[in-house]
Design a protein around this motif. Structure first.
Motif, PDB file in Angstrom:
ATOM      1  N   UNK A  96       1.194  -0.928  -0.175  1.00 43.38           N
ATOM      2  CA  UNK A  96      -0.064  -0.176  -0.239  1.00 43.38           C
ATOM      3  C   UNK A  96       0.805   1.284   0.146  1.00 43.38           C
ATOM      4  N   UNK A  97       2.184   0.554   0.558  1.00 42.96           N
ATOM      5  CA  UNK A  97       2.963   2.333   0.806  1.00 42.96           C
ATOM      6  C   UNK A  97       2.667   2.805  -0.773  1.00 42.96           C
ATOM      7  N   UNK A 100      -0.063   4.962  -0.814  1.00 33.95           N
ATOM      8  CA  UNK A 100      -0.257   6.938   0.138  1.00 33.95           C
ATOM      9  C   UNK A 100       1.055   7.709  -0.079  1.00 33.95           C
ATOM     10  N   UNK A 101       2.202   7.187  -0.839  1.00 31.31           N
ATOM     11  CA  UNK A 101       2.997   7.888  -1.414  1.00 31.31           C
ATOM     12  C   UNK A 101       2.792   9.221  -2.594  1.00 31.31           C
ATOM     13  N   UNK A 319      -1.782  14.228   5.288  1.00 32.27           N
ATOM     14  CA  UNK A 319      -1.528  14.028   4.482  1.00 32.27           C
ATOM     15  C   UNK A 319      -2.571  12.827   3.736  1.00 32.27           C
ATOM     16  N   UNK A 323      -5.831  12.311   0.920  1.00 29.88           N
ATOM     17  CA  UNK A 323      -5.705  11.008   0.863  1.00 29.88           C
ATOM     18  C   UNK A 323      -7.555  10.801   0.156  1.00 29.88           C
TER      19      UNK A 323
ATOM     20  N   UNK B 328       4.055   8.317   5.515  1.00 29.41           N
ATOM     21  CA  UNK B 328       3.308   7.220   5.144  1.00 29.41           C
ATOM     22  C   UNK B 328       3.349   5.548   5.689  1.00 29.41           C
ATOM     23  N   UNK B 332      -0.135   3.734   7.240  1.00 30.96           N
ATOM     24  CA  UNK B 332      -0.060   2.705   7.424  1.00 30.96           C
ATOM     25  C   UNK B 332      -0.172   1.582   8.941  1.00 30.96           C
TER      26      UNK B 332
END
Lengths: 554, 342
Positions: A96-97, A100-101, A319, A323, B328, B332
């Motif tokens: 998933x990184x 998200x990034x 952030x 998103x 990030x 997560x």
């Protein structure tokens, strides 16, 4: 009826292995034609399992799917061993990184890939294609079908997961839940692709006034407008502009993944209907101004919440907010690039094959193709004249027509609804929670409401109810009415600028009705289950998005 | 406040930020704990304040800003102000009694280090962090030059960036009192950083040291992967990854310059085994004194015998991998802990 797919629900055996099957009312009511149902249960199902696996969703492996009386029934594939959850969590981190990034980079990459597939498929001259070429084209379309569902579900699992986190954080960190107007202000007012189509339609309505042809729209049915416009130069000019719009935005059908519905490319009447409705709204209605207000409200809401977040939390909260805003936009944009576009491109090829089969007498009519399944098409496509599938089509057509009239139970299983919802909660499947099934409304007798639902978009409105089952009925919607429907679809978006509120039988905070209601700032009550049967056309109703209630006033 | 113009580092401690600024307070805290920092002394903030008031510089600066008015300012205005105010400050002389004290301390420091006129570094030491970092002067020799550099350090508080920053934050523009650190210059053979725990895995049983030949700064424009040494705190065993180090930063005049590393030394570890063990020892002392893992800066002098050649120049609590979490990772973590939790 095992002759449609190997996914027909076997009420005995399928209930030995699974406790419950839930109706996907959001997507499969009214029931789907056999070919559409076949494709849906094949590719949407495998896409879901692909997405859950590729993302290594810790608690759920997607769903198992069944067709039952032309409707879709689902059951979550819950990860039961805690050890496996732990292993999946580790992989999930890596998978998933990138999203998200840099969400935009990932999503735009997929958009590019899909548009290239559509362009290739559209480049085939269907009239000139040989039967063998059509057959190959059919396989290409099925490949597109598979790939777009894989992308769809991979992205959607990630994006909806983020949105749930944002909802939870807003609740715990800021004390605002999804009935709080601030919450909705934070994620709306962006200029996404779907909205750009609405704006073009609105501009076309302004153009009709400029060119002095507005009265043609007011005095004619949508399908009569274009022939009438051919009579004048101004009319022809307007038609040309409309076709330019259709070229860009017309690859859409009234209903996602229902191939039996025409696309705007074939029949621009829906676009004309939208123009008619904008004209009916009157000259001073300004869509851009309304959007501007929403964008300003969003900025003010952002400033407000950010001032309430501590310095240490500001970085990740900001952030996450960005998103979540993307998630809301994704819910609309993916519809355009995947659900609508793929359906329209696949339909284009299917119609060509349908024409070829009808000409050879294999089927009675072009649209009978929607009552065949891929293996039957493969069987007859190269040498259609030697096959007669008309009896098969007749039988399926009759059965399907019957299903439109039959009741479809919201669940089939050994357990009740509440236990079933418990199972979904245990799956922590973001798509189940946010789109398809939603949360269970809590009846509160003290409110003396006729229907209890959940909040899709806050606000209160009172008005005449307009019950709409299918796209074609949207033409009857009058300004200021409250729309009551099983669910709404992306092609219904423009109607939201006319109505005062929405009641849907099924939905959750990322389903179409909620997102668009939010964008247009009107109350939406969802998951009332029996709205379309309890509310009659013309009744006055009051919808309260904040409380999730509907009162029938008479 | 006590009227004292100079302090030995050993006289200061972590609470002395408003006495002589952050850098001096930190060096003082380390010196007090018996850690080998390059020896030196501090010029107090009070000395700065007396200097600007007594010489009339403060009044001239206030007048300057009054004449400038409240109107909108751009960077050109601040640059001009910076130039002109620095000129005002640098035209003033340090009050004679302060000069005298500074001379006494400088002489004592020179004697301590066995030199007549010890080359020192003069660095500003502000009580709060300011952008557009103030100047550092290396290799300052003799009392006269030292006095000049102290005034330059004081004047350096009026960089255009610092003025603009203070104006934006509503801080007084006419002065920004700072301390000054006067410290023995270490002619570095090698230098670098260290972590008393593994900075990425957070493993408490490991110390990680990184270094380069020379002053340890990254060489601009060149590949500067440092040597990396992972030391087991229990067994003292060292795991080395040595990189090619073609360039090094060396002392040059009042600053630094870049030189080629002799070919035969480019692939040799920049720390000898004894030096590594000494750093391990110092790392353990730091952890004990500060009560937690530390992120340190070290220097090994060219011209001193082991173990007196190993210095610590800076330490701060380590930001572990866990704390250093990127946005990030935080999101997560939250998804796993908050959404996919049942």
């Amino acid at each position: 009826m095992y002759d449609i797919t190997p996914f027909e629900l076997d009420e005995q055996r399928d209930l030995e292995h699974y406790d419950v099957w839930l109706l996907d009312g959001t997507h499969s009511i009214p029931p789907m034609t056999p070919l559409s149902g076949w494709a849906w249960v094949q590719y949407c199902r495998s896409g879901m399992q692909y997405g859950a696996e590729m993302l290594s969703l810790p608690t759920c492996k997607g769903w198992d799917w069944r067709l039952h009386d032309h409707c879709i029934y689902l059951t979550p594939l819950v990860v039961t061993s805690e050890e496996e959850v732990k292993q999946r969590e580790q992989v999930f981190r890596q998978r998933i990184a990138p999203i998200i990034e840099d969400y935009d980079k990932v999503w735009q990459g997929y958009v590019k890939e899909m548009l290239a597939m559509y362009d290739h498929a559209k480049s085939l001259d269907l009239e000139k294609a040989s039967n063998i070429e059509l057959m190959e084209h059919f396989e290409e379309l099925m490949h597109i079908n598979k790939r777009v569902w894989d992308i769809h579900m991979f992205m959607m699992y990630a994006v909806d997961g983020v949105f749930i986190l944002f909802e939870n954080i807003c609740k715990t960190l800021l004390g605002i839940d999804d009935t709080n107007p601030t919450f909705h202000k934070l994620v709306r007012g962006f200029d996404n692709e779907i909205f750009q189509a609405d704006r073009k339609l609105w501009q076309l309505s302004k153009r009709a006034i400029e060119l002095g042809i507005a009265d043609v729209f007011q005095s004619s049915k949508p399908n009569e407008v274009l022939p009438k416009l051919e009579g004048s130069e101004a009319g022809r000019k307007w038609s040309k502009e409309l076709y330019a719009f259709i070229d860009q935005f017309g690859w859409r059908t009234a209903r996602i993944f229902e191939y039996a519905e025409p696309s705007w490319v074939e029949d621009p009447s829906p676009a004309i209907m939208n123009v008619k409705q904008y004209l009916a709204k009157g000259g001073d209605f300004n869509l851009d101004d309304e959007r501007k207000v929403l964008a300003e409200e969003r900025e003010a809401a952002e400033k407000d919440v950010l001032s309430r977040v501590s310095e240490e939390q500001k970085g990740w909260f900001t952030a996450l907010l960005r998103l979540a805003q993307r998630s809301s936009a994704f819910s609309e944009e993916h519809n355009l690039y995947i659900d609508l576009y793929a359906t329209a491109v696949i339909r284009r090829g299917l119609l060509a094959i349908g024409n070829r089969l009808a000409a050879a007498g294999t089927i009675g009519h072009r649209d009978d193709i929607f009552f065949l399944i891929p293996d039957e098409i493969r069987r007859v496509c190269i040498d259609p004249a030697n096959h007669d599938l008309r009896p098969l089509v007749a039988r399926r057509r009759e059965n399907w027509a019957g299903s439109l009239k039959r009741e479809h139970p919201p669940l089939i299983g050994k357990i009740g609804f509440e236990e079933a919802v418990g199972l979904l909660v245990r799956s922590v499947d973001p798509i189940a929670l946010k789109i398809v099934v939603g949360s269970l409304p809590v009846p509160r007798p003290e409110l003396k409401a006729d229907l209890y639902g959940t909040c899709g978009s806050p606000g209160i409105a009172e008005g005449r109810a307009r019950v709409v089952y299918v796209y074609e009925d949207l033409i009857n919607v009058q300004e200021g009415e409250i729309l009551v429907a099983p669910a709404t679809y992306v092609s219904w978006t423009p109607i939201f600028s006319l109505i005062k509120g929405v009641v849907v039988d099924r939905g959750a905070s990322l389903s179409h009705a909620a997102i668009v209601g939010r964008e247009y700032g009107i109350p939406v009550v969802m998951n009332v289950f029996t709205g379309t049967s309890a509310i009659k056309n013309g009744q006055t109703i009051r919808v309260d998005g904040n409380l999730g209630t509907v009162h029938i006033l008479g | 406040m006590e009227e004292k113009w100079t302090y030995w580092f050993e006289e200061l401690g972590k609470d002395a930020i408003w006495v002589a600024g952050k850098k001096c307070a930190n060096l003082g805290e380390m010196a007090r704990a018996g850690l080998p920092v390059p020896p030196g002394f501090a010029i107090s903030i009070r000395a700065y304040e007396r200097f600007v008031e007594e010489t009339g510089a403060a009044q001239e600066i206030r007048d300057y800003f009054r004449d400038l008015g409240d109107g909108p300012k751009n960077i050109l205005v601040y640059e001009k102000a910076s130039r002109e105010i620095r000129e005002i400050v640098q035209s003033k002389a340090i009050p004679p009694d302060i000069q005298e004290t500074v001379a006494q301390y400088y002489q004592a420091l020179s004697e301590r280090c066995g030199a007549s006129d010890l080359p020192v570094a003069v660095r500003s030491s502000g009580p709060v962090s300011m952008p557009g970092q103030f100047d550092t002067y290396l290799n300052v020799i003799g009392v006269e030059e030292l006095n000049g550099k102290i005034v330059e350090c004081w004047a350096s508080t009026f960089t255009s960036q610092a003025i603009a920053f203070r104006a934006q934050k509503g801080m007084p523009v006419e002065s920004s009192p700072i301390g000054v650190a006067i410290q023995r210059v270490v002619n570095a053979k090698s230098a670098g950083v260290g972590f008393t725990i593994h900075p990425t895995t957070g493993d408490w049983s490991k110390m990680v040291v990184e270094g380069l030949w020379g002053m340890g700064e990254a060489v601009v424009g060149g590949a500067t992967t440092p040597d990396r040494f992972v030391i087991d705190k229990e067994t003292s065993s060292v795991e080395k990854s040595v990189s090619a180090k073609p360039k090094q930063v060396v002392l040059k005049g009042k600053g630094t310059g870049i030189e080629d590393v002799p070919t035969e030394k480019q692939n040799v570890p920049c720390l000898e085994d004894g030096e590594l063990q000494r750093l391990l020892e110092l790392g353990k002392m730091l952890e004990k004194h500060y009560g937690g893992p530390q992120d340190l800066e070290w220097v090994v002098a060219r011209d001193l015998p082991f173990p007196a050649n190993v210095f610590l120049v800076q330490t701060r609590p380590v930001t572990t991998a866990k704390e250093k979490h990127t946005t990030t990772d935080t999101i997560i973590d939250l998804m796993l802990g908050n959404v996919f939790k049942r």
